[in-house]
Motif scaffolding. Structure first.
Motif, mmCIF file in Angstrom:
data_model
loop_
_atom_site.group_PDB
_atom_site.id
_atom_site.type_symbol
_atom_site.label_atom_id
_atom_site.label_comp_id
_atom_site.label_asym_id
_atom_site.label_seq_id
_atom_site.Cartn_x
_atom_site.Cartn_y
_atom_site.Cartn_z
ATOM 1 N N MET A 128 0.838 -1.191 0.000
ATOM 2 C CA MET A 128 0.000 0.000 0.000
ATOM 3 C C MET A 128 0.875 1.244 0.000
ATOM 4 O O MET A 128 1.963 1.239 0.579
ATOM 5 N N SER A 129 0.434 2.327 -0.617
ATOM 6 C CA SER A 129 1.185 3.565 -0.638
ATOM 7 C C SER A 129 1.362 4.092 0.785
ATOM 8 O O SER A 129 0.453 4.038 1.614
ATOM 9 N N ASP A 130 2.558 4.611 1.077
ATOM 10 C CA ASP A 130 2.828 5.157 2.396
ATOM 11 C C ASP A 130 2.095 6.471 2.594
ATOM 12 O O ASP A 130 1.883 7.237 1.654
ATOM 13 N N ILE A 131 1.738 6.745 3.846
ATOM 14 C CA ILE A 131 1.134 8.020 4.208
ATOM 15 C C ILE A 131 2.244 8.896 4.759
ATOM 16 O O ILE A 131 2.889 8.552 5.744
ATOM 17 N N VAL A 132 2.509 10.011 4.104
ATOM 18 C CA VAL A 132 3.570 10.916 4.527
ATOM 19 C C VAL A 132 2.930 12.228 4.966
ATOM 20 O O VAL A 132 2.394 12.980 4.152
ATOM 21 N N GLY A 133 2.984 12.492 6.280
ATOM 22 C CA GLY A 133 2.358 13.708 6.784
ATOM 23 C C GLY A 133 0.875 13.715 6.482
ATOM 24 O O GLY A 133 0.152 12.772 6.783
ATOM 25 N N ASP A 134 0.431 14.804 5.856
ATOM 26 C CA ASP A 134 -0.975 14.922 5.482
ATOM 27 C C ASP A 134 -1.249 14.394 4.083
ATOM 28 O O ASP A 134 -2.382 14.429 3.618
ATOM 29 N N PHE A 135 -0.207 13.906 3.402
ATOM 30 C CA PHE A 135 -0.375 13.448 2.021
ATOM 31 C C PHE A 135 -0.418 11.933 1.958
ATOM 32 O O PHE A 135 0.485 11.252 2.431
ATOM 33 N N TRP A 136 -1.488 11.421 1.382
ATOM 34 C CA TRP A 136 -1.610 9.980 1.173
ATOM 35 C C TRP A 136 -2.122 9.744 -0.238
ATOM 36 O O TRP A 136 -3.260 10.097 -0.542
ATOM 37 N N GLN A 137 -1.291 9.178 -1.081
ATOM 38 C CA GLN A 137 -1.741 8.815 -2.423
ATOM 39 C C GLN A 137 -2.378 7.444 -2.354
ATOM 40 O O GLN A 137 -1.732 6.460 -2.010
ATOM 41 N N TYR A 138 -3.655 7.387 -2.694
ATOM 42 C CA TYR A 138 -4.392 6.131 -2.616
ATOM 43 C C TYR A 138 -3.771 5.112 -3.571
ATOM 44 O O TYR A 138 -3.371 5.460 -4.690
ATOM 45 N N HIS A 185 -14.289 6.837 11.912
ATOM 46 C CA HIS A 185 -13.053 6.600 12.664
ATOM 47 C C HIS A 185 -12.027 5.906 11.756
ATOM 48 O O HIS A 185 -12.304 4.866 11.162
ATOM 49 N N GLY A 186 -10.850 6.490 11.636
ATOM 50 C CA GLY A 186 -9.792 5.878 10.832
ATOM 51 C C GLY A 186 -9.767 6.327 9.383
ATOM 52 O O GLY A 186 -8.796 6.060 8.664
ATOM 53 N N TRP A 187 -10.822 6.981 8.931
ATOM 54 C CA TRP A 187 -10.870 7.462 7.549
ATOM 55 C C TRP A 187 -10.158 8.807 7.473
ATOM 56 O O TRP A 187 -10.201 9.601 8.404
ATOM 57 N N ARG A 188 -9.510 9.069 6.319
ATOM 58 C CA ARG A 188 -8.804 10.328 6.139
ATOM 59 C C ARG A 188 -8.802 10.715 4.669
ATOM 60 O O ARG A 188 -9.050 9.881 3.796
ATOM 61 N N GLN A 189 -8.520 11.966 4.414
ATOM 62 C CA GLN A 189 -8.469 12.435 3.029
ATOM 63 C C GLN A 189 -7.332 11.733 2.287
ATOM 64 O O GLN A 189 -6.251 11.507 2.840
ATOM 65 N N ARG A 247 -6.651 14.171 -7.515
ATOM 66 C CA ARG A 247 -7.824 14.798 -6.921
ATOM 67 C C ARG A 247 -7.845 14.441 -5.440
ATOM 68 O O ARG A 247 -7.401 13.358 -5.037
ATOM 69 N N SER A 248 -8.370 15.320 -4.625
ATOM 70 C CA SER A 248 -8.327 15.113 -3.175
ATOM 71 C C SER A 248 -9.710 15.190 -2.545
ATOM 72 O O SER A 248 -9.855 15.598 -1.397
ATOM 73 N N ASP A 249 -10.736 14.802 -3.303
ATOM 74 C CA ASP A 249 -12.107 14.879 -2.790
ATOM 75 C C ASP A 249 -12.622 13.515 -2.349
ATOM 76 O O ASP A 249 -13.831 13.271 -2.332
#
Length: 213
Positions: free
Chosen positions: A1-11, A98-102, A112-114
Motif C-alpha cells: 500500500m502507498s505510504d502516508i507521509v504527513g498529510d499526504f496519502w496517495q491512494y 473513525h480511521g478514515w482520512r483524506q 484529486r483530493s475529494d
C-alpha cells in the motif's frame, strides 16, 4: 500500500479500479472485534454508529476507486442511509468515520483530493482489484488460446502454410492481428493476417461468409 507521509496519502488504486460487479470482499473479524472503533462505540453507547460504519464499509467497495468514499456530507448521508437528513449524518460523522482520512486519487494523470480512504480497507480493496484483474487476464488468455488453436488448424489446411502453422510465434502473431481487427477465423482472413504480419497487403475479409469487402 502507498505510504502516508504527513498529510499526504496517495491512494494505492486509481480512478477506474472498481469492484462494482463483485459481491464479496474480505472481512477481518478479529481485527473488527478488537478495534478501537468498536471499543469506543460500545463504551460511549454509540451502537448505532457500528451499523452505520458497516454500511459505509460495504458501500465503499462499490465506489470509484474501490475502497474510497466521497468527502461530501450530502453524498455520505445518502450512502449511510440518512437520506436527506444531512444534519443527522453530520452529528455522527466523526464517530462513524473513525480511521478514515483524506486521500489523493490519480485521475487521468492528475491528482484529486475529494475522496476519503481508510488504510486497512485500502489494503483489502487493492488485493480484491488485483484478484479481479487476474481473473480477467485468465479469461482473456483462455479466449486467445482457443483462437490460436483455430488459427493453427486453418493454417494447416491452407497449401504452403504448414510451416507457419508449426511456428508458435507466427500463430500467435496472426491470432493477435485478427483479434485486434475484430475478424473471424476463416481461411481468407487467416491468409490476410499471415500476409499482414509478414508485411504484405492488408485487404481484409470482414464477413463470416468470407466475402472480401
Amino acid at each position: 500500500m502507498s505510504d502516508i507521509v504527513g498529510d499526504f496519502w496517495q491512494y494505492p488504486l486509481r480512478e477506474g479500479d472498481t469492484l462494482a460487479s463483485h459481491e464479496w470482499v474480505e472481512l477481518h473479524i478479529h481485527k473488527l472485534l478488537t478495534s478501537r472503533f468498536l471499543a469506543y462505540a460500545l463504551r460511549e453507547d454509540r451502537r448505532a454508529d457500528i451499523g452505520t460504519a458497516l454500511i459505509l464499509w460495504s458501500e465503499c467497495y462499490r465506489q470509484d476507486p474501490a475502497g474510497t468514499l466521497p468527502d461530501d456530507d450530502v453524498e455520505l448521508a445518502q450512502l449511510a442511509r440518512f437520506g436527506a437528513d444531512v444534519e443527522g449524518w453530520r452529528a455522527v460523522r466523526e464517530g462513524v468515520l473513525h480511521g478514515w482520512r483524506q486521500c489523493h486519487v490519480e485521475t487521468g494523470g492528475q491528482m484529486r483530493s475529494d475522496r476519503l480512504g481508510h488504510p486497512f480497507i485500502a489494503e483489502i480493496a487493492e488485493r480484491a482489484v488485483k484478484r479481479k484483474k487476474g481473473r480477467a487476464r485468465s479469461r482473456e488468455e483462455s479466449r486467445l488460446a482457443v483462437m490460436r488453436s483455430r488459427v493453427k488448424s486453418k493454417l494447416k489446411g491452407i497449401a504452403g502454410m504448414t510451416r507457419i502453422a508449426n511456428s508458435a510465434h507466427a500463430v500467435d502473431a496472426i491470432t493477435r492481428w485478427l483479434d485486434e481487427h475484430g475478424l473471424f477465423v476463416n481461411e481468407d482472413n487467416v491468409r490476410v493476417a499471415a500476409d499482414a504480419v509478414a508485411g504484405g497487403p492488408r485487404v481484409v475479409s470482414l464477413g463470416a461468409d468470407g466475402e472480401t469487402r
